[in-house]
Design a protein around this motif. Sequence first.
Motif, PDB file in Angstrom:
ATOM      1  N   PHE A 263      -5.021   7.949  -0.042  1.00  0.00           N
ATOM      2  CA  PHE A 263      -6.262   7.190   0.083  1.00  0.00           C
ATOM      3  C   PHE A 263      -6.101   6.130   1.156  1.00  0.00           C
ATOM      4  O   PHE A 263      -5.140   5.358   1.148  1.00  0.00           O
ATOM      5  CB  PHE A 263      -6.624   6.530  -1.251  1.00  0.00           C
ATOM      6  CG  PHE A 263      -7.860   5.681  -1.182  1.00  0.00           C
ATOM      7  CD1 PHE A 263      -9.117   6.268  -1.088  1.00  0.00           C
ATOM      8  CD2 PHE A 263      -7.780   4.297  -1.197  1.00  0.00           C
ATOM      9  CE1 PHE A 263     -10.263   5.492  -1.011  1.00  0.00           C
ATOM     10  CE2 PHE A 263      -8.919   3.517  -1.128  1.00  0.00           C
ATOM     11  CZ  PHE A 263     -10.161   4.112  -1.039  1.00  0.00           C
ATOM     12  N   ILE A 279     -10.861  10.564   0.043  1.00  0.00           N
ATOM     13  CA  ILE A 279      -9.698  10.798  -0.812  1.00  0.00           C
ATOM     14  C   ILE A 279      -9.165  12.188  -0.466  1.00  0.00           C
ATOM     15  O   ILE A 279      -9.893  13.177  -0.572  1.00  0.00           O
ATOM     16  CB  ILE A 279     -10.077  10.695  -2.292  1.00  0.00           C
ATOM     17  CG1 ILE A 279     -10.631   9.292  -2.583  1.00  0.00           C
ATOM     18  CG2 ILE A 279      -8.877  10.985  -3.190  1.00  0.00           C
ATOM     19  CD1 ILE A 279     -11.157   9.121  -3.985  1.00  0.00           C
ATOM     20  N   THR A 325      -1.079   4.842  -0.658  1.00  0.00           N
ATOM     21  CA  THR A 325      -2.004   3.954   0.044  1.00  0.00           C
ATOM     22  C   THR A 325      -1.192   2.952   0.862  1.00  0.00           C
ATOM     23  O   THR A 325       0.039   2.944   0.813  1.00  0.00           O
ATOM     24  CB  THR A 325      -2.903   3.183  -0.941  1.00  0.00           C
ATOM     25  OG1 THR A 325      -2.115   2.189  -1.623  1.00  0.00           O
ATOM     26  CG2 THR A 325      -3.531   4.111  -1.973  1.00  0.00           C
TER      27      THR A 325
END
Length: 755
Positions: A263, A279, A325
């Motif tokens: 992400f 995503i 992330t």
Amino acid sequence: MDEDYETWNPYHGFMEDVNGNASNNVYTPEVADEYAPKVGQIFDSLEEVYEFYNNYAKMGGFGIRRHSQKTHKGSNDITRKEFVCYKQGNYEKKVDDKGIRSRGVVRCGCEAKIAVLQVEQSTMYRISTFVEEHNHLLANLEEVHMLTSHRKVSDAKKLLTKQLALVNVPTYKQFGILEVQAGGIQNIGCTKRDLYNYARDLRSEYKGHDADMVNEHFLCEKSKNDSFFYKMEADGDDKLTHCFWADARSRSSYKLYGDAIVFDTTYNTNRYGMIFAPILGVNNHGQTIVFGCGFLNNETTESFIWLFEQFKEAMQGDLPKIIITDQDPAIAKAISQVFPGTFHRFCIWHIMNKFSEKIGACAHQDTLSELKKCVWDSDTKEEFDARWKEVIDRAKLHENAHDWFSSIYDLRSRWVPAYVKHVFSAGMSASSRAEGDHAFFKGYVSKSNTLMDFILRFNRGLAHQRHEELIATHVDVNQKPLFKMPMMMERQMAEIYTRKIFKKFQVQLWLSWGCVLEVSSDNDNLCVYKVTERRKDGSLKVREVTVDKAVDNVACSCKRFEFEGIVCRHILAYMKWKQTEHLPDHYILKRWTRTAKSNLTLEEHGKNIDDFGDDSLLMRQTTLSRIASELIDGALVSIEACKLLEEDFESTRKKIKLLVDSTTNVRHNGSEGNVSSDSCGGLDANVNGDISEGTEQNVACLQPQHFDDPLPVRAKGCGKRLKGGKEKAMERKGRHCSICKQVGHNKQKCPTLSK
């Protein structure tokens, strides 16, 4: 003097005498008699009159415009209408004219015109007046296409430019394509400026309706395929703030490959500055795939929680094993709340990219190299901790950047491979896959796009991305890989793995030949082997392979299998030593196999909806152009054949015009009093009548929720350029003048030069 300037006219002295009267110069168009207007000539409609006179004007070298008219008091029918030369009338300077636009004077009092009267008790018109003479020079054939009445962006060109814009063909190139098709600029029928103006008008149509159009588009997608999922949210003023969507294919792909996701947000994808948040994951071919997309108006924890909650709902509550992330605190907090059982890994690239900024300039190269080796070459947690402390102390980084290195060390369980490689992440250790995906889609979108335009362009990019998956599947079915070794295991996995994954496995199998095994310890339950391999730099690297005799399982200290799902060379060296010909099933992950999609569980009622159907303009134009080209090529060899083809083309042109006109009239007459919502599932309803029985979904299509366009967003990452540590260090210190060695100026502005 001032009075003379105010009434100055560029035709003064050329077309008029000193008293302002029209000169005696007369210019008569030289047009064949069959195309010239005649008093008493009758037409079926005013539009037909305009087309006839405009065609005459084009041949004669002038333009026309509609002028005055008279109407019947009772019925408001037009009883008299004039069509005049575009130079009719005289220029009058307006009092409030500020001269913003430097447009030249066109009108010079030309009296050429035709006037028509309505034939009694009919809808036809006949020419009552025809003034043929002009008081100005007429344009030649090379210039006439630039006159306003002979310029028009036709409906066909509008459709074509829309579709060319969808494939990122800029307006100036669209004009070039039209030029080639028409056989010259003069044959296009419009100018380049007309195309720019049409694009401007098209953008203005979205203003104030963009969010509603997105909502209606999603409703239509839902009506076509019930597995399509979307959610939109607005603030108290009905302005769009959050949006999430995932189509049926994305949701089914998540069931197969949703164990590891990436992400990362990106910017400059739409005119409002809303943050685009896809995503992503990786499929069985090692390709990036999209699980869902979102638009956010800010990067707060609440916004990310909303996005992840919608994602979890769309994926029916299934949680990923790992999510990668960057170090955004808001994202980290949202993940801990929405995905409590998911391992959250920080992008190693973002962290290591800051090393050059945090360490000193003198120790930059050596220390950076040692830090990288410490991170990547440490197999165990203890090994990493010891090597990290040694590098930090040797470079005295605890003195220069203690806070940052201490904080990043405290987070080592989130990013250091030795701490995280026990969690399966499909071979991903950074969000670079997301960065690459952003770069891919930015080839289709731009920061000037409306949200609706973005979604259409994004869907094109998504279709191309999915087509690459189809190509990879086709290669797997129709091509066999080249073998490097005479081993049954190599041939076994060539039939099971996809091509991309097999190549990775083949590399490990090949490198296993360079590994040397030595028994380290052996007991009733476990047997430990030391596996030594020589690396490219000549150094030796030792790994431990542990065999659990009770369950017949082999594990390696490098943990490649746990991290990537592909057996490492050290385990393969052990299997080769044990003369194992086939790789056991529990070392083969189904997500990497050709048959990964065989157990698809999410229902897909759906249809495969192509971006361009068979009835698209480009498809039709290609087909017709090919037929016309073949006819022309065949007729060019004979003069008689050319004449025959020209007559047939003219006859066909007239038939097409009648057909198009009749279709247009039927469409206009049939649409009165009705609201059509075919795009939302084919439901029609009469405005004054009741809606026929149907589903709630169809009712929602007729009465969708209202959304106002979002407010402009200024995101924290928008418009910023990433800078390296060296550049930032230079900015902190300031640039030095090479002459006086002072800070704050360069040698061109050195004050010593002026002395």
